[in-house]
Design an enzyme around this catalytic site. Structure first.
Site, PDB file in Angstrom:
ATOM      1  N   GLU A 333       1.771   1.948  -7.559  1.00  0.00           N
ATOM      2  CA  GLU A 333       2.658   0.910  -7.012  1.00  0.00           C
ATOM      3  C   GLU A 333       1.894  -0.287  -6.467  1.00  0.00           C
ATOM      4  OE1 GLU A 333       4.514   3.313  -3.976  1.00  0.00           O
ATOM      5  OE2 GLU A 333       6.265   3.636  -5.226  1.00  0.00           O
ATOM      6  N   GLY A 335       1.196  -3.871  -5.202  1.00  0.00           N
ATOM      7  CA  GLY A 335       1.980  -4.993  -4.687  1.00  0.00           C
ATOM      8  C   GLY A 335       1.079  -6.214  -4.597  1.00  0.00           C
ATOM      9  N   ARG A 336       0.242  -6.211  -3.573  1.00  0.00           N
ATOM     10  CA  ARG A 336      -0.648  -7.346  -3.330  1.00  0.00           C
ATOM     11  C   ARG A 336      -1.489  -7.698  -4.563  1.00  0.00           C
ATOM     12  NH1 ARG A 336      -2.584  -8.427   1.733  1.00  0.00           N
ATOM     13  NH2 ARG A 336      -2.013  -6.281   2.271  1.00  0.00           N
ATOM     14  N   TYR A 377      -2.234 -10.877  11.265  1.00  0.00           N
ATOM     15  CA  TYR A 377      -3.379  -9.992  10.963  1.00  0.00           C
ATOM     16  C   TYR A 377      -4.731 -10.695  11.078  1.00  0.00           C
ATOM     17  CZ  TYR A 377       0.416  -7.722   8.250  1.00  0.00           C
ATOM     18  OH  TYR A 377       1.589  -7.158   7.814  1.00  0.00           O
ATOM     19  N   CYS A 404       5.639 -24.406  17.085  1.00  0.00           N
ATOM     20  CA  CYS A 404       5.384 -24.431  18.515  1.00  0.00           C
ATOM     21  C   CYS A 404       4.738 -23.135  18.952  1.00  0.00           C
ATOM     22  CB  CYS A 404       6.684 -24.635  19.276  1.00  0.00           C
ATOM     23  SG  CYS A 404       6.960 -26.362  19.563  1.00  0.00           S
ATOM     24  N   GLU A 405       3.475 -23.004  18.633  1.00  0.00           N
ATOM     25  CA  GLU A 405       2.764 -21.762  18.880  1.00  0.00           C
ATOM     26  C   GLU A 405       1.283 -22.071  18.658  1.00  0.00           C
ATOM     27  OE1 GLU A 405       3.684 -18.396  19.562  1.00  0.00           O
ATOM     28  OE2 GLU A 405       1.499 -18.232  19.555  1.00  0.00           O
ATOM     29  N   TYR A 433       3.019 -11.263   0.291  1.00  0.00           N
ATOM     30  CA  TYR A 433       3.263 -11.163   1.733  1.00  0.00           C
ATOM     31  C   TYR A 433       3.212 -12.520   2.436  1.00  0.00           C
ATOM     32  CZ  TYR A 433       2.448  -6.304   0.495  1.00  0.00           C
ATOM     33  OH  TYR A 433       2.515  -5.078  -0.116  1.00  0.00           O
TER      34      TYR A 433
HETATM   35  C1  LIG Z   1       3.352  -1.563   0.615  1.00  0.00           C
HETATM   36  C2  LIG Z   1       3.484  -0.450  -0.342  1.00  0.00           C
HETATM   37  C3  LIG Z   1       2.931  -0.546  -1.612  1.00  0.00           C
HETATM   38  C4  LIG Z   1       2.117  -1.725  -2.066  1.00  0.00           C
HETATM   39  O1  LIG Z   1       0.940  -1.886  -1.353  1.00  0.00           O
HETATM   40  P1  LIG Z   1      -0.091  -3.033  -1.765  1.00  0.00           P
HETATM   41  O2  LIG Z   1      -1.188  -2.885  -0.788  1.00  0.00           O
HETATM   42  O3  LIG Z   1       0.614  -4.319  -1.656  1.00  0.00           O
HETATM   43  O4  LIG Z   1      -0.520  -2.725  -3.167  1.00  0.00           O
HETATM   44  C5  LIG Z   1       3.142   0.475  -2.494  1.00  0.00           C
HETATM   45  N1  LIG Z   1       3.870   1.559  -2.143  1.00  0.00           N
HETATM   46  C6  LIG Z   1       4.406   1.686  -0.917  1.00  0.00           C
HETATM   47  C7  LIG Z   1       5.208   2.885  -0.598  1.00  0.00           C
HETATM   48  C8  LIG Z   1       4.240   0.702   0.018  1.00  0.00           C
HETATM   49  O5  LIG Z   1       4.773   0.836   1.237  1.00  0.00           O
END
Ligand SMILES: *Cc1c(COP(=O)(O)O)cnc(C)c1O
Length: 483
Positions: A333, A335-336, A377, A404-405, A433
């Site tokens: 999975e 994402g980033r 972060y 404003c921060e 993100y």
């Molecule tokens: C956030 C997340 C991902 C993706 O993580 P990345 O670091 O963006 O690759 C995959 N699976 C689950 C369950 C997540 O919570």
């Protein structure tokens, strides 16, 4: 990127669009070291800039065949720009690496929380990937963006009955996170003809930080079943006719540069797979989550997608072989690492404040509302001026947002060429993100997003207007101004 010679900016020359295949040559001051690395065309997460970044004869930066300063003029700033070629190349990298390194079936699911939109969903679906969603909103986006339901999984540590109902009505696989999911689904699914397809998520006792990781029996995490509970859960589900346990899931963290934790994860998951199958569950899927890191600044050195997949795939195959388990379908999975590098953000430089012998603040027209990662972060980014990324860096500035921060700083103490009001600043690797975690703090409207490809820019997210922000405000009649 390769190191540049001196800039070749000559304002008297006509602009020359870059010829395809010419890599950008950039020395962006502070980020210079970052651009001395060669472009990795097959693993975009190892680059700072999108794969199509190029310079024209005037030394101006183009992405996806579009001049960035033109995009800023046409669509306004802040502007998210997404490079289709980079996104597609990343999808292909995952798909091909899985085919090459895993002896069984495999599928990468895009973790859509990184950047959820119809356009990204459609692109990712067309590349043959699946998708994971964590809310009704992400699920609807995925379904409407054309992702087939059988390639979607629904996550969440506190799913609502409505979210679960939507998932099972559309045939989406549900990732069981806790007993509450089981109770809710029992009520929703018991009367349905077909069992609900499930993955069972557990905490594998592996925790990652970028440069270290820990292995424990238990983890202090809100996600998934504790490993001690797994057997009881699987035994319970074996007695639920409405449930079909198709596999197991674990996810160990994000922005991970190490490969060892994922190697260890394979062993832990294969052990759990053996248990689940011994209890009669089909368990044809093993989902190892995401987490591969990307390059935000020159000193970041993440593994390539190919390397990550090779280690994960080999470890899973080997762990299954040792336990004489039939190979599961391997799911992961990302994402980033799938969307971050394809995305950049354009800002227009505005005011400047010089505090002698202390700091120079350069303010831009966005900030923590379109990129909350630095303030959340302390994340680092790399930036260049869109129309003269090669110009010599002459000053150290702190790029501040307009909120404003005091902590609303996008880049701290970076070297840039002298920038004036109106210059377009490009921040790299903002595809993950950023928009997804953005806000309307200070009632600042969300930026537009454009998808660029071969010289064409398509708006994929319209710019919010200040009036849009009033749409959900309700003024009780008794407070209404007297007219
Ligand atoms: C956030 C997340 C991902 C993706 O993580 P990345 O670091 O963006 O690759 C995959 N699976 C689950 C369950 C997540 O919570």
């Amino acid at each position: 990127m390769v190191t540049s010679a001196s800039p070749t900016t000559d304002p008297t020359t006509d602009p020359v669009a870059p010829s395809p295949g010419t890599p950008a040559v950039i020395t962006p001051g502070e980020g210079a070291a970052a651009f001395e690395q060669d472009v990795d065309p097959v693993s975009p997460n190892r680059n700072l800039a999108p794969l199509t970044a190029q310079l024209d004869g005037l030394g101006r930066l183009w992405v996806g065949g579009c001049l960035l300063s033109d995009l800023a003029r046409t669509y306004g700033t802040p502007l998210y720009v997404l490079d289709e070629a980079t996104l597609r190349a990343t999808c292909r990298a995952y798909r091909l690496a899985l085919a090459e390194h895993y002896p069984g079936e495999a599928l990468a699911l895009y973790a859509s929380k990184a950047n959820s939109s119809l356009a990204i969903t459609a692109l990712v679906a067309s590349e043959g990937l699946g998708l994971d969603a964590v809310s009704a909103g992400e699920l609807l986006t995925a379904l409407q963006g054309g992702m087939p339901a059988e390639r979607i999984v629904l996550h969440g540590n506190n799913k609502s009955a409505e979210e679960l109902q939507l998932a099972i009505a559309r045939g989406v696989t549900v990732v069981l996170d806790n007993w509450s999911d089981i109770e809710l689904l029992q009520g929703l699914a018991a009367s349905r003809p077909d069992p609900v397809r499930l993955l069972v998520r557990f905490t594998p006792g592996i925790e990652c930080h970028t440069h270290e990781y820990i292995r424990t029996g238990h983890l202090d995490s809100k996600f998934g079943f504790d490993p001690d509970q797994l057997e009881a859960v699987l035994r319970h589900l074996a007695g639920c006719p409405w449930a079909r346990v198709d596999g197991l899931h674990a996810h160990i963290g994000s922005q991970i540069f190490e490969l060892e934790p994922h190697r260890d994860l394979a062993g832990v998951m294969a052990e759990a797979l053996a248990l689940a199958r011994s209890l009669g569950h089909p368990c044809g899927d093993l989902n190892v989550g995401g987490g591969l890191g990307i390059r935000y600044v020159g000193s970041d050195d993440p593994p390539s997608i190919q390397e990550w997949v090779r280690v994960v795939a080999t470890a899973v195959a080997e762990a299954c072989r040792q336990r004489q388990l039939a190979l599961p379908r391997l799911l992961c999975e990302p994402g980033r690492s799938l969307v971050a590098t394809a995305g950049i953000t354009l800002y227009t430089v505005g005011s400047r404040k010089e505090i002698p012998e202390l700091r120079t603040y350069l303010s831009v027209d966005g900030g923590m509302s379109d990129n909350p990662r630095p303030i959340t972060y302390q994340s680092l980014y790399t930036a260049v001026l869109a129309d003269r990324p090669l110009a010599e860096a002459t000053e150290t500035v702190t790029v501040a947002g307009k909120h404003c921060e005091s902590g609303d700083v996008l880049l701290r103490d970076v070297r840039l060429p002298a920038a004036a009001a109106g210059d377009v600043l490009t921040v790299f690797a903002t595809g993950a993100y950023n928009a997804a975690m953005g806000s309307n703090y200070n009632r600042i409207p969300r930026p537009a997003a454009v998808l660029v490809h071969e010289g064409v820019a398509d708006v994929v997210q319209r710019r919010e207007q200040p009036e849009d922000l009033l749409r959900y405000d309700v003024l009780p009649a008794r407070l209404a101004p007297v007219t």
